[in-house]
Design a protein around this motif. Structure first.
Motif, mmCIF file in Angstrom:
data_model
loop_
_atom_site.group_PDB
_atom_site.id
_atom_site.type_symbol
_atom_site.label_atom_id
_atom_site.label_comp_id
_atom_site.label_asym_id
_atom_site.label_seq_id
_atom_site.Cartn_x
_atom_site.Cartn_y
_atom_site.Cartn_z
ATOM 1 N N ASP A 34 0.820 -1.291 0.001
ATOM 2 C CA ASP A 34 -0.066 0.119 0.021
ATOM 3 C C ASP A 34 0.768 1.184 0.162
ATOM 4 O O ASP A 34 0.610 2.206 0.680
ATOM 5 N N LEU A 35 1.895 1.229 -0.835
ATOM 6 C CA LEU A 35 2.618 2.468 -1.027
ATOM 7 C C LEU A 35 1.890 3.393 -1.948
ATOM 8 O O LEU A 35 1.064 2.931 -2.686
ATOM 9 N N LYS A 36 1.960 4.625 -1.617
ATOM 10 C CA LYS A 36 0.979 5.568 -1.997
ATOM 11 C C LYS A 36 1.736 7.068 -2.238
ATOM 12 O O LYS A 36 3.120 7.367 -1.640
ATOM 13 N N SER A 37 1.068 8.049 -3.058
ATOM 14 C CA SER A 37 1.700 8.899 -3.205
ATOM 15 C C SER A 37 2.208 9.926 -1.990
ATOM 16 O O SER A 37 1.221 9.984 -1.079
ATOM 17 N N GLY A 38 3.162 10.430 -2.314
ATOM 18 C CA GLY A 38 3.847 11.314 -1.168
ATOM 19 C C GLY A 38 4.813 10.359 -0.237
ATOM 20 O O GLY A 38 5.634 10.917 0.505
ATOM 21 N N ASP A 39 4.718 9.221 -0.320
ATOM 22 C CA ASP A 39 5.840 8.261 0.415
ATOM 23 C C ASP A 39 7.335 8.319 -0.433
ATOM 24 O O ASP A 39 7.387 8.790 -1.414
ATOM 25 N N THR A 40 8.136 7.975 0.510
ATOM 26 C CA THR A 40 9.510 7.799 -0.037
ATOM 27 C C THR A 40 10.169 6.404 0.161
ATOM 28 O O THR A 40 9.909 5.826 1.093
ATOM 29 N N VAL A 41 10.683 5.970 -0.894
ATOM 30 C CA VAL A 41 11.177 4.731 -0.860
ATOM 31 C C VAL A 41 12.860 4.852 -1.160
ATOM 32 O O VAL A 41 13.202 5.849 -1.727
ATOM 33 N N PHE A 42 13.553 3.748 -0.745
ATOM 34 C CA PHE A 42 14.931 3.768 -0.746
ATOM 35 C C PHE A 42 15.460 2.790 -1.694
ATOM 36 O O PHE A 42 15.312 1.292 -1.690
ATOM 37 N N ASN A 43 16.488 3.265 -2.995
ATOM 38 C CA ASN A 43 16.868 2.277 -3.761
ATOM 39 C C ASN A 43 18.322 2.424 -3.836
ATOM 40 O O ASN A 43 18.872 3.164 -4.831
#
Length: 319
Positions: free
Chosen positions: A155-164
């Motif tokens: 449920d990742l959504k707009s405004g979230d931050t992920v790390f790659n």
């Protein structure tokens, strides 16, 4: 059957045997090939690649020479030129840069050498490099698929931050896989943070853990290659956070992380095939003029907890 017809049948059989014998002799004419791996022998991911190449060499009577460029583009070009100078029939080469090897690969093809890319391809594919075929996963598509699956699962959504984190950000595999992840995130309004993690596992784990500590708003982690995917679960543990994690490739640590639930899934690119097919293609092209063709080794290679255990006994050999 009369004596005459029996004699005729035996004669026909002998002619057929002779024909088969001639074909077998032709099939066993030796072919020479050089395989160039862009990293060094300590990177265990390439063990199944080498096994696949060696198995194909044994099956097709190929004199195989495996060389390592140690992540040095100058050395890799030197290895390509050295293979040309020795007059090999074919070169299998990991195209880890979209620009650095164009001239040497084109020169080899113009000299009549069969060149097959494997594991990494030019970001423009055949339009960007003279190689005659590519054997490997569609890395952009795989990154995109992993991104979409993790958006839906967690449920990742707009405004979230992920790390790659990326081992070698400029390498074609990192650009392609990371680009696929970024496309999936961008479509969902999610921001992607990235750092150079390097190839040393301990250093990469520390860099990743420190990044997670520095940004407690990170909602998910994506490994880009075998190193970041191998140490990702440990970095999350070291940072004391609880975020979902997905990545690429296979190692014992990756399988154990997926089995335990510490890692959601990994994208397997089936490295054994990346070694086997190029050497088989070189042999068939050199002997019979058969045209090499692209092979996508990443199809259906999404491995989650429901599928991962089946491949565990094969790590380091065929997977």
């Amino acid at each position: 059957m009369t004596l005459k017809s029996l004699s005729t049948a035996l004669l026909a059989g002998c002619v057929m045997c002779a024909g088969i014998g001639g074909a077998m002799a032709q099939d066993q004419e030796p072919v020479s090939a050089t395989m160039i791996i862009y990293l060094d022998p300590s990177v265990q991911f390439f063990n199944p690649v080498v096994k696949g190449a060696q198995d194909a060499a044994a099956a097709f009577n190929v004199d195989l020479d495996v060389q390592y460029a140690n992540n040095d583009p100058v050395r890799q070009n030197d290895l390509i030129e050295s293979a040309m100078a020795t007059g090999v029939d074919g070169i299998a080469v990991a195209i880890s840069s979209s620009d650095a090897f164009d001239d040497s690969i084109c020169a080899a093809v113009e000299a009549g050498i069969i060149v097959i890319g494997f594991n990494n391809d030019d970001l423009e594919g055949a339009a960007g490099n003279c190689r005659q075929a590519y054997v490997g996963m569609d890395e952009f598509a795989s990154g995109y698929e992993l991104g979409q699956r993790m958006i839906a699962e967690f449920d990742l959504k707009s405004g979230d931050t992920v790390f790659n984190p990326r081992e070698i950000p400029e390498a074609s595999f990192a650009v392609a896989r990371g680009g696929g992840i970024e496309k999936a995130m961008s479509e969902a309004g999610i921001t992607v943070e990235t750092v150079r993690a390097g190839l040393d596992p301990a250093e990469a784990q520390n860099i990743m853990a420190q990044a997670l500590i520095a940004n407690p708003n990170i909602k998910a982690v994506f490994g880009t290659g075998s190193v970041t995917s191998t140490v990702g679960a440990g970095a999350i543990r070291d940072a004391g956070v609880d975020v979902p994690f997905g990545g690429f490739d296979l190692a014992v640590e990756i399988v154990e992380a997926v089995e335990s639930g510490a890692m959601f899934a990994t994208m397997d690119q089936q490295p054994y095939l990346q070694g086997y097919h190029p050497i088989a293609m070189i042999a068939l092209a050199a002997r019979y003029g058969l045209t090499p063709t692209d092979v996508d080794t990443g199809q259906g290679a999404f491995l989650d907890q429901s599928r991962i255990s089946a491949v565990k006994p094969l790590i380091g050999t065929y997977r």
